[in-house]
Design an enzyme around this catalytic site. Structure first.
Site, PDB file in Angstrom:
ATOM      1  N   GLY A 222      12.659  55.266  39.580  1.00  0.00           N
ATOM      2  CA  GLY A 222      11.699  55.368  38.488  1.00  0.00           C
ATOM      3  C   GLY A 222      11.407  56.793  38.066  1.00  0.00           C
ATOM      4  O   GLY A 222      12.301  57.640  37.976  1.00  0.00           O
ATOM      5  N   VAL A 223      10.122  57.076  37.813  1.00  0.00           N
ATOM      6  CA  VAL A 223       9.677  58.398  37.383  1.00  0.00           C
ATOM      7  C   VAL A 223      10.058  59.452  38.424  1.00  0.00           C
ATOM      8  O   VAL A 223      10.551  60.531  38.085  1.00  0.00           O
ATOM      9  CB  VAL A 223       8.147  58.402  37.139  1.00  0.00           C
ATOM     10  CG1 VAL A 223       7.609  59.810  36.974  1.00  0.00           C
ATOM     11  CG2 VAL A 223       7.797  57.558  35.928  1.00  0.00           C
ATOM     12  N   ASP A 224       9.854  59.133  39.688  1.00  0.00           N
ATOM     13  CA  ASP A 224      10.148  60.068  40.776  1.00  0.00           C
ATOM     14  C   ASP A 224      11.611  60.497  40.747  1.00  0.00           C
ATOM     15  O   ASP A 224      11.924  61.692  40.777  1.00  0.00           O
ATOM     16  CB  ASP A 224       9.802  59.395  42.105  1.00  0.00           C
ATOM     17  CG  ASP A 224       9.790  60.337  43.296  1.00  0.00           C
ATOM     18  OD1 ASP A 224       9.669  61.563  43.110  1.00  0.00           O
ATOM     19  OD2 ASP A 224       9.867  59.829  44.423  1.00  0.00           O
TER      20      ASP A 224
ATOM     21  N   THR B 158       2.690  51.513  38.343  1.00  0.00           N
ATOM     22  CA  THR B 158       3.001  50.310  37.548  1.00  0.00           C
ATOM     23  C   THR B 158       4.460  49.885  37.632  1.00  0.00           C
ATOM     24  O   THR B 158       4.807  48.822  37.134  1.00  0.00           O
ATOM     25  CB  THR B 158       2.625  50.499  36.064  1.00  0.00           C
ATOM     26  OG1 THR B 158       3.410  51.568  35.528  1.00  0.00           O
ATOM     27  CG2 THR B 158       1.144  50.794  35.908  1.00  0.00           C
TER      28      THR B 158
ATOM     29  N   VAL C 204       7.697  49.940  40.555  1.00  0.00           N
ATOM     30  CA  VAL C 204       8.043  49.191  41.757  1.00  0.00           C
ATOM     31  C   VAL C 204       6.816  48.892  42.629  1.00  0.00           C
ATOM     32  O   VAL C 204       6.821  47.929  43.390  1.00  0.00           O
ATOM     33  CB  VAL C 204       9.151  49.919  42.563  1.00  0.00           C
ATOM     34  CG1 VAL C 204       8.633  51.200  43.178  1.00  0.00           C
ATOM     35  CG2 VAL C 204       9.765  49.015  43.610  1.00  0.00           C
TER      36      VAL C 204
END
Length: 170
Positions: free
Chosen positions: A31-33, A122, A124
């Protein structure tokens, strides 16, 4: 403080600090990470490895925040925070609120005037976007902070609309 919501890619934000929805290892993920680590480059990972070797040998606790370089991102810093995993049987809203308030405190300590947030937890971690938007907006709106601009940068239009409604952006 000006608060705004837009659809976009958080790794392309020209702000002082980008908030990373990190996992507790601080060593990247999905995701974002994952996007922040990939786009920002090795410098972010090396800074996170130093944090793990020093102040956070067991990882960053949920609701805490810590800053590193932004590497090749257009921002100056990345502020890593670990959101809670959603639980329908346990109220973890205080932990999600803490992510936002801790990130703003770190931003202020750095002298950052503009900060971009994703929709923390929001993905995983399963926090419903409707609830997360309300918690994030209330926490940022009531923060006593010298940060001048908070921009929620959301991946899809539905989530952007939820955050926009919560901040009164229409």
């Amino acid at each position: 403080m000006r608060i705004e919501a837009e659809r976009g890619d958080i790794t392309q934000q020209h702000v002082d600090a980008v908030v990373n929805a990190a996992n507790s290892t601080l060593l990247g993920g999905g995701g974002v990470d994952g996007a922040i680590h990939r786009r920002g480059g090795r410098e972010i990972l090396e800074a996170c490895e130093q944090l793990r070797a020093g102040d956070y040998p067991d990882g960053l606790p949920v609701g805490a925040a810590v800053a590193t370089t932004a590497g090749r991102l257009p921002a100056r810093w990345v502020i890593h925070t670990v959101g809670p995993v959603y639980s329908p049987s346990e109220d973890r809203s205080h932990a999600l609120a803490s992510c936002h308030s801790a990130a703003l405190r770190v931003a202020e300590e750095l002298g950052a005037r503009s900060v971009a947030f994703p929709a923390i937890s929001t993905g995983v971690y399963g926090y419903p976007a409707e609830e997360a938007a309300g918690i994030a907006a209330r926490t940022v709106r009531t923060a006593d902070s010298a940060v001048e601009t908070v921009r929620f940068v959301l991946f899809d239009e539905h989530t952007r609309a939820l955050f926009a409604a919560e901040i009164g952006q229409g």
